[in-house]
Design an enzyme around this catalytic site. Structure first.
Site, PDB file in Angstrom:
ATOM      1  CG  ASP A  71      -1.633   1.239   1.499  1.00  0.00           C
ATOM      2  OD1 ASP A  71      -2.298   1.715   0.564  1.00  0.00           O
ATOM      3  OD2 ASP A  71      -1.544   1.772   2.627  1.00  0.00           O
ATOM      4  CG  ASP A 116      -2.027   7.607   0.412  1.00  0.00           C
ATOM      5  OD1 ASP A 116      -0.968   7.949  -0.149  1.00  0.00           O
ATOM      6  OD2 ASP A 116      -3.152   7.928  -0.011  1.00  0.00           O
TER       7      ASP A 116
END
Length: 285
Positions: A84, A86
């Site tokens: 991922d 953020d």
């Protein structure tokens, strides 16, 4: 060795308490010490027979991460690592940075936090938050890119993965204008994220095409694994929130990095120090 339990912390002394639960049956223990983090790797001739839930509980109380590579990853290096972006590969949230430029930071930040905690549907909340960006000039995207804080150790993690022949992909519910340059910066092999619609050099407040949500993240992990010729059992997924749970479910080793409780509970493997390259303890010798 057929099984390993790895303790990771940026405070070496904090490893002692959970380590006492791992010593007795271990065939050997070895340590990795960098200037930023320490890992103690306990190796077992057979599968670990102790109370791993108790180890995790004591480790969490001491801000220690626990990784338990099993199956193929107990004896082989990963072939693919999917992260991922953020609050994982970066310490910032792209939508929050853009919202600050739109003067709607507080409104959007609250929705982001509730979404990553699993309280709100990701797709619906993304549409609502992106709507707040309507009218922003595309120059704002460059401002947000410059304000992005890359997680310490991100480039080092990619370099280490490449040394063992593994590929690294970035999959994000964020935006291509920020994710694609980041992927190039740290040397990632793959990247996918959402595209913001632009008309006459201004954001329309809409997203182009399908949203990269939790289902899509799992789909991209499978796709990249296939392209790399890597079985899912030799993949690692790294994330921090509810939007990562589906790729956690399909990866050989799901890892919650500085994560929200919903992600840590689902992954069960955790890194709690803020160096993402601590993940290389999984394959370090």
């Amino acid at each position: 060795m057929n099984s390993r339990v790895i303790l990771i912390s940026d405070n070496r002394t904090s490893l002692r308490a959970p380590g006492t639960l791992l010593w007795s049956d271990a065939a050997c223990m070895r340590g990795i010490h960098t200037g930023e983090w320490t890992a103690h790797i306990f190796e077992y001739a057979m599968s670990f027979e102790g109370n791993l839930a108790q180890v995790r509980e004591l480790a969490a109380a001491n801000s220690v991460g626990v990784l338990h590579p099993h199956g193929a990853l107990a004896t082989e290096p990963p072939g693919l690592i999917v992260c991922d972006v953020d609050s994982t590969v970066t310490r910032t949230e792209a939508i929050d940075l853009l919202a600050e430029c739109a003067g709607k930071a507080d409104e959007v930040r609250e929705v982001t936090a509730r979404t990553m905690a699993g309280e709100l549907d990701f797709v619906e909340s993304l549409y609502a938050r992106v709507k707040c960006l309507e009218g922003l000039h595309i120059g704002t995207l460059e401002e947000a890119r410059k304000a992005t804080v890359v997680t310490p150790g991100a480039a080092e993690l990619v370099a280490s993965a490449h040394e063992i022949g593994a590929a690294v992909g970035l999959v994000s519910g964020g935006f291509t204008a920020l994710v694609d340059p980041l992927a190039k910066q740290i040397g990632a092999d793959f990247a996918t994220s959402n595209e913001l619609e632009v008309v006459d050099d201004h954001l329309t407040g809409r997203v182009v095409g399908d949203v990269v949500d939790r289902v899509a993240k799992a789909t991209w992990l499978r796709r990249w694994a296939s392209e790399c010729g890597t079985g899912l059992e030799r993949t690692i997924a790294v994330g921090d929130g509810a939007n990562d749970l589906d790729m956690f479910a399909v990866a050989g080793l799901p890892v919650a990095f500085c994560a929200k409780p919903v992600a840590a509970e689902a992954a069960r493997n955790t890194i709690r120090c803020e160096r993402i390259d601590a993940l290389r303890a999984v394959w370090a010798h």
